[in-house]
Write an enzyme that holds these catalytic residues in place. Structure first.
Site, PDB file in Angstrom:
ATOM      1  N   CYS A 153       0.829  -1.197   0.000  1.00 43.46           N
ATOM      2  CA  CYS A 153       0.000   0.000   0.000  1.00 43.46           C
ATOM      3  C   CYS A 153       0.866   1.250   0.000  1.00 43.46           C
ATOM      4  O   CYS A 153       0.576   2.221  -0.690  1.00 43.46           O
ATOM      5  CB  CYS A 153      -0.926   0.020   1.209  1.00 43.46           C
ATOM      6  SG  CYS A 153      -2.408  -0.973   0.961  1.00 43.46           S
ATOM      7  N   CYS A 261      13.324 -19.537  17.031  1.00 41.73           N
ATOM      8  CA  CYS A 261      13.158 -20.986  17.154  1.00 41.73           C
ATOM      9  C   CYS A 261      14.147 -21.727  16.262  1.00 41.73           C
ATOM     10  O   CYS A 261      14.649 -22.784  16.630  1.00 41.73           O
ATOM     11  CB  CYS A 261      11.717 -21.399  16.850  1.00 41.73           C
ATOM     12  SG  CYS A 261      10.600 -21.023  18.230  1.00 41.73           S
TER      13      CYS A 261
END
Lengths: 300, 197
Positions: A153, A261
């Site tokens: 946008c 992680c």
């Protein structure tokens, strides 16, 4: 006692209305009604508290979901962290939401348009997006996540430069937009054009990686609720992101968590916004289909 | 007075009547039950006869015990011929950058130490089984294999292979082509585990 003039007969119905006992009973009845009303108002207005985190699990409607019960990461947090998330005034993530709201109104770029100029009231136009992303974007023939949608946008409609991934601005705007969908159930689209990307995300999830050779499933599917040294493993759900983490001392994106992680198992992480991570993001949101959007979540 | 005695007599008579009725009911039920069981015994004998007839055609299933052959896989010789050091082994088990075993396992004797020193010994994980008594459950040679590559013993396990560099995906550059621990490290941990009773 009688408050009325004496002209009524003692046992006439009109006299009864003037009885003190009657008035007292009426008063008691009315106050009881008020109490019932207040309590029921409290109960029925509960949805306005929703999105703050829940102690209950939900059962996934999709039978192919490998999890039999879905728990938000909120559930596995300590009481202190939960309290912090629940309390809007103290939730440190809301500071970013407020900044996002300002950016939403800010005119910028070559067109000098604000987000609000095109989208109007965010509570109306953005009530769903946070529950629906990532989604397939035909011009690029791949998935885009909310961060990437915001940057699109900026580029195409505002004529402005993309925000850096993990910059304060992008995190704030993403948190602001996603928080408009608070309490809405996550429901991403995984069929049609999204299907192959969903499958890639799933493959990523079950791929063991790193020197420790573990997959996401090893921790978040097979061992959630158990102690991994000093932390309790959650189901690794995405519904609170961007989340404020005490360990980060700021809000962070889901991709930052992915990198964390990956590093835990000594694997080489991918870049923010990498296609691998966006596919994984879709898969992860699908695993949490039906969980309420809780952005901004708070975690330790 | 007499009234009350009469009344009492009435009560006694009623009691006797009731108990007689109750007793006869009881007897009746016992009779019915025993008849049923006798008939079922007959039925069973009939079945047995039928079963004996068909025994010739169908083979009989005998109870058996499964021996887990996989668990008897082992590495008999010490890695690189190293001799383990128990004290060092304990430190490696605790070390988050090395064994980090407590991330997943509990060792009871650390519970006492955890009271004094929770950062080092506390918060043991609950992902794997307790390590207490492993030396009674496994031979040293089997434990060596579990440490080297637990997947050869428990195929789907989450437990990392501590002495393996092949078949891994996207290992971070820092750890590429290096096992998590050295041969010496593994022998040290083993000598600690073998003393864990």
């Amino acid at each position: 006692m009688n408050f009325c003039s004496q002209q009524y007969q003692a046992h006439s119905i009109k006299a009864h209305f003037c009885d003190f006992a009657f008035l007292r009973n009426l008063l008691a009845f009315l106050s009881l009604m008020v109490v019932v009303w207040v309590i029921s108002a409290f109960i029925f207005s509960a949805p306005s508290f929703a999105g703050n985190g829940r102690d209950k699990s939900i059962i996934p409607r999709d039978k192919t979901n490998p999890l039999s019960n879905l728990w938000s990461g909120y559930y596995y947090s300590t009481k202190d962290i939960q309290a912090l998330q629940k309390n809007r005034a103290e939730n440190p993530g809301f500071k970013y939401v407020t900044e996002g709201a300002q950016l939403w109104e800010q005119k910028t770029g070559t067109t000098q348009k604000s987000c609000a100029k095109c989208h109007g009231k965010p509570s109306v136009s953005m009530d769903e997006a946070g529950a629906r992303y990532p989604q397939y974007y035909a011009p690029l023939k791949r998935l885009i996540n909310l961060e990437q949608r915001i940057n699109l946008c900026r580029k195409t409609y505002q004529g402005a430069k993309s925000f850096e991934y993990e910059s304060k601005e992008l995190l704030s705007l993403t948190a602001f937009v996603r928080s408009q969908a608070r309490a809405r159930p996550v429901r991403v689209k995984i069929d049609g054009f999204a299907k192959p990307f969903f499958e890639k995300g799933k493959a990523f999830y079950y791929q063991r990686r790193g020197q420790l050779d573990m997959s996401c499933a090893n921790c978040h599917e097979n061992n959630y609720g158990k102690q991994l040294r000093s932390t309790v493993l959650s189901q690794g759900q995405a519904n609170g992101f961007p989340s404020y983490r005490v360990a980060w001392q700021k809000i962070g994106s889901l991709h930052r968590r992915f990198q964390g992680c990956n590093k835990l198992v000594r694997a080489k992480p991918y870049a923010y916004g990498a296609e691998y991570y966006v596919n994984l993001e879709l898969y992860l949101y699908w695993r949490g289909t039906g969980l309420e959007v809780e952005t901004p979540g708070v975690r330790d | 007075m007499t009234n009350s005695i009469l009344a009492r007599r009435g009560v006694i008579a009623q009691f006797l009547k009731a108990s007689f009725l109750g007793a006869s009911f009881f007897v009746a039920i016992v009779l019915i039950l025993s008849l049923l069981s006798v008939s079922s015994v007959f039925a069973a004998k009939n079945d047995e006869k039928k079963a004996k007839k068909s025994e010739k055609d169908t083979p009989k299933l005998v109870e058996y015990e499964i021996f887990n052959l996989i668990q008897s896989k082992s590495i008999p010789k010490p890695l690189a011929g190293k001799k383990g050091n128990r004290k060092r082994g304990e430190a490696l088990i605790l070390d988050a950058a090395k064994g980090n075993c407590l991330q997943c396992h509990v060792i009871d004797q650390f519970l006492v130490k955890a009271k004094k020193n929770p950062d080092v010994y506390g918060n043991m994980g609950e992902i794997g089984p307790s390590l207490d008594g492993v030396s009674t459950r496994y031979k040293e040679s089997q434990l060596r294999l579990i440490l080297v590559n637990a997947k050869l013993v428990f195929p789907e396990t989450i437990m990392p292979a501590y002495y393996r560099i092949d078949g891994l995906t996207r290992v971070d550059d820092k750890y590429l082509d290096k096992p998590i621990m050295s041969a010496q490290d593994i022998e040290d941990i083993l000598s600690f585990l073998m003393k864990l009773k």
